[in-house]
Design a protein around this motif. Structure first.
Motif, PDB file in Angstrom:
ATOM      1  N   ALA A  29     -30.847 -54.975-128.049  1.00  0.00           N
ATOM      2  CA  ALA A  29     -32.142 -54.788-127.370  1.00  0.00           C
ATOM      3  C   ALA A  29     -33.204 -54.603-128.748  1.00  0.00           C
ATOM      4  O   ALA A  29     -34.154 -55.457-128.632  1.00  0.00           O
ATOM      5  CB  ALA A  29     -32.413 -53.449-126.531  1.00  0.00           C
ATOM      6  N   VAL A  30     -33.114 -53.772-129.564  1.00  0.00           N
ATOM      7  CA  VAL A  30     -33.740 -53.908-130.835  1.00  0.00           C
ATOM      8  C   VAL A  30     -33.938 -55.075-131.650  1.00  0.00           C
ATOM      9  O   VAL A  30     -34.908 -55.630-131.878  1.00  0.00           O
ATOM     10  CB  VAL A  30     -33.624 -52.647-131.668  1.00  0.00           C
ATOM     11  CG1 VAL A  30     -34.533 -52.624-133.109  1.00  0.00           C
ATOM     12  CG2 VAL A  30     -33.635 -51.371-130.968  1.00  0.00           C
ATOM     13  N   SER A  31     -32.580 -55.827-131.934  1.00  0.00           N
ATOM     14  CA  SER A  31     -32.487 -57.019-132.516  1.00  0.00           C
ATOM     15  C   SER A  31     -33.321 -57.999-131.738  1.00  0.00           C
ATOM     16  O   SER A  31     -34.021 -59.149-132.376  1.00  0.00           O
ATOM     17  CB  SER A  31     -31.098 -57.267-132.597  1.00  0.00           C
ATOM     18  OG  SER A  31     -30.382 -56.233-133.456  1.00  0.00           O
ATOM     19  N   ASP A  43     -35.607 -45.147-130.066  1.00  0.00           N
ATOM     20  CA  ASP A  43     -35.378 -43.927-129.029  1.00  0.00           C
ATOM     21  C   ASP A  43     -36.026 -44.236-127.557  1.00  0.00           C
ATOM     22  O   ASP A  43     -35.471 -43.829-126.716  1.00  0.00           O
ATOM     23  CB  ASP A  43     -36.263 -42.659-129.632  1.00  0.00           C
ATOM     24  CG  ASP A  43     -35.620 -42.200-130.961  1.00  0.00           C
ATOM     25  OD1 ASP A  43     -34.523 -42.138-131.290  1.00  0.00           O
ATOM     26  OD2 ASP A  43     -36.357 -41.492-131.886  1.00  0.00           O
ATOM     27  N   ASP A  44     -36.833 -45.312-127.467  1.00  0.00           N
ATOM     28  CA  ASP A  44     -37.444 -45.460-126.142  1.00  0.00           C
ATOM     29  C   ASP A  44     -36.343 -46.435-125.512  1.00  0.00           C
ATOM     30  O   ASP A  44     -36.254 -46.509-124.371  1.00  0.00           O
ATOM     31  CB  ASP A  44     -38.762 -46.627-126.337  1.00  0.00           C
ATOM     32  CG  ASP A  44     -40.009 -45.703-126.781  1.00  0.00           C
ATOM     33  OD1 ASP A  44     -39.975 -44.375-126.701  1.00  0.00           O
ATOM     34  OD2 ASP A  44     -41.091 -46.191-127.229  1.00  0.00           O
ATOM     35  N   VAL A  45     -35.830 -47.175-126.516  1.00  0.00           N
ATOM     36  CA  VAL A  45     -34.590 -48.111-125.899  1.00  0.00           C
ATOM     37  C   VAL A  45     -33.504 -47.361-125.224  1.00  0.00           C
ATOM     38  O   VAL A  45     -32.808 -47.517-124.221  1.00  0.00           O
ATOM     39  CB  VAL A  45     -34.220 -49.097-126.900  1.00  0.00           C
ATOM     40  CG1 VAL A  45     -33.066 -49.847-126.323  1.00  0.00           C
ATOM     41  CG2 VAL A  45     -35.234 -50.125-127.236  1.00  0.00           C
ATOM     42  N   SER A  48     -34.519 -45.728-121.993  1.00  0.00           N
ATOM     43  CA  SER A  48     -34.512 -46.611-120.941  1.00  0.00           C
ATOM     44  C   SER A  48     -32.884 -46.944-120.717  1.00  0.00           C
ATOM     45  O   SER A  48     -32.694 -46.916-119.308  1.00  0.00           O
ATOM     46  CB  SER A  48     -35.063 -48.048-121.539  1.00  0.00           C
ATOM     47  OG  SER A  48     -36.449 -47.885-121.574  1.00  0.00           O
ATOM     48  N   LEU A  49     -32.008 -46.843-121.461  1.00  0.00           N
ATOM     49  CA  LEU A  49     -30.662 -46.903-121.258  1.00  0.00           C
ATOM     50  C   LEU A  49     -30.214 -45.827-120.485  1.00  0.00           C
ATOM     51  O   LEU A  49     -29.408 -46.116-119.334  1.00  0.00           O
ATOM     52  CB  LEU A  49     -29.660 -47.116-122.352  1.00  0.00           C
ATOM     53  CG  LEU A  49     -28.270 -47.279-122.186  1.00  0.00           C
ATOM     54  CD1 LEU A  49     -27.782 -48.421-121.382  1.00  0.00           C
ATOM     55  CD2 LEU A  49     -27.404 -47.457-123.429  1.00  0.00           C
ATOM     56  N   ARG A  50     -30.529 -44.641-120.737  1.00  0.00           N
ATOM     57  CA  ARG A  50     -30.098 -43.345-120.171  1.00  0.00           C
ATOM     58  C   ARG A  50     -30.760 -43.393-118.592  1.00  0.00           C
ATOM     59  O   ARG A  50     -29.900 -42.891-117.521  1.00  0.00           O
ATOM     60  CB  ARG A  50     -30.920 -42.138-120.846  1.00  0.00           C
ATOM     61  CG  ARG A  50     -29.901 -41.752-121.969  1.00  0.00           C
ATOM     62  CD  ARG A  50     -30.196 -40.450-122.749  1.00  0.00           C
ATOM     63  NE  ARG A  50     -31.642 -40.431-122.900  1.00  0.00           N
ATOM     64  CZ  ARG A  50     -32.066 -40.671-124.338  1.00  0.00           C
ATOM     65  NH1 ARG A  50     -31.133 -41.096-124.949  1.00  0.00           N
ATOM     66  NH2 ARG A  50     -33.089 -40.507-124.530  1.00  0.00           N
ATOM     67  N   GLU A  62     -42.049 -50.133-120.195  1.00  0.00           N
ATOM     68  CA  GLU A  62     -41.741 -51.345-119.379  1.00  0.00           C
ATOM     69  C   GLU A  62     -40.810 -52.127-120.178  1.00  0.00           C
ATOM     70  O   GLU A  62     -39.948 -52.864-119.715  1.00  0.00           O
ATOM     71  CB  GLU A  62     -43.052 -51.802-118.905  1.00  0.00           C
ATOM     72  CG  GLU A  62     -42.378 -53.104-117.817  1.00  0.00           C
ATOM     73  CD  GLU A  62     -43.879 -53.546-117.283  1.00  0.00           C
ATOM     74  OE1 GLU A  62     -43.728 -54.533-116.304  1.00  0.00           O
ATOM     75  OE2 GLU A  62     -44.982 -53.786-117.770  1.00  0.00           O
ATOM     76  N   SER A  63     -41.354 -52.399-121.385  1.00  0.00           N
ATOM     77  CA  SER A  63     -40.707 -53.557-122.153  1.00  0.00           C
ATOM     78  C   SER A  63     -39.058 -53.087-122.531  1.00  0.00           C
ATOM     79  O   SER A  63     -38.135 -53.895-122.405  1.00  0.00           O
ATOM     80  CB  SER A  63     -41.378 -53.964-123.476  1.00  0.00           C
ATOM     81  OG  SER A  63     -41.418 -52.865-124.349  1.00  0.00           O
ATOM     82  N   THR A  64     -39.069 -51.864-122.809  1.00  0.00           N
ATOM     83  CA  THR A  64     -37.684 -51.449-123.285  1.00  0.00           C
ATOM     84  C   THR A  64     -36.725 -51.210-121.752  1.00  0.00           C
ATOM     85  O   THR A  64     -35.618 -51.538-121.734  1.00  0.00           O
ATOM     86  CB  THR A  64     -37.487 -50.359-123.710  1.00  0.00           C
ATOM     87  OG1 THR A  64     -38.288 -49.219-122.952  1.00  0.00           O
ATOM     88  CG2 THR A  64     -38.207 -50.216-125.236  1.00  0.00           C
ATOM     89  N   ASP A  65     -37.415 -50.990-120.684  1.00  0.00           N
ATOM     90  CA  ASP A  65     -36.887 -50.925-119.368  1.00  0.00           C
ATOM     91  C   ASP A  65     -36.024 -52.459-118.997  1.00  0.00           C
ATOM     92  O   ASP A  65     -34.880 -52.585-118.668  1.00  0.00           O
ATOM     93  CB  ASP A  65     -37.527 -50.614-118.352  1.00  0.00           C
ATOM     94  CG  ASP A  65     -37.781 -49.043-118.363  1.00  0.00           C
ATOM     95  OD1 ASP A  65     -37.112 -48.249-119.135  1.00  0.00           O
ATOM     96  OD2 ASP A  65     -38.599 -48.495-117.626  1.00  0.00           O
TER      97      ASP A  65
END
Length: 148
Positions: A29-31, A43-45, A48-50, A62-65
């Motif tokens: 996701a970060v990449s 950490d936001d990503v 969102s995964l959790r 929203e963007s990481t979700d």
């Protein structure tokens, strides 16, 4: 190499394999956002995964979700065919709510006659790394990749 990785993974406790798989999704996701020149908080990503996995009820970004939903579909539905509607769904996940972008068509193939280029360098003398196929050729180009 894939066989070696599967063999090694089979010797590890399931919790360890899950944690490394989850870390891989966060890294993806970060990449993915970095490719677009966006920096998102790891950490936001992970949060969102959790949330996606039902391990947390905290509010999110929203963007990481969205990127987590796309990657979980990608990783979790590998047996599903890669068809046009699934590709459009991923496009919506990646681009919905993107700030500062001038993208008018989200979740569809573009229709503008204006060429799309990947460039770097100075705005007055950019280095062109890639020119996308013209919009009128997109459906045939993507279909040739065996999308159904």
């Amino acid at each position: 190499m894939k066989g070696i990785l599967i063999g090694v993974a089979s010797t590890l406790p399931p919790t360890t394999v899950r944690i490394h798989s989850w870390d891989s999704v966060v890294t993806d996701a970060v990449s993915t956002h970095l490719i677009e020149g966006e920096h998102i908080n790891r950490d936001d990503v992970a949060a969102s995964l959790r949330r996606y996995l039902g391990l947390s009820k905290s509010s999110g970004v929203e963007s990481t979700d969205d990127i987590i939903a796309m990657l979980m579909d990608l990783h979790g539905e590998q047996a599903s065919p890669l068809n046009h509607s699934r590709q459009h769904l991923w496009h919506r996940f990646l681009l919905y709510g993107s700030h500062g972008r001038q993208i008018t068509t989200i979740g569809k193939y573009r229709s503008s006659d204006e060429p799309v280029r990947i460039t770097s360098g100075d705005i007055y003398s950019p280095q062109v790394h890639y020119v996308a196929p013209p919009a009128k050729a997109l459906l045939n180009e993507v279909t040739s990749l065996r999308l159904r």
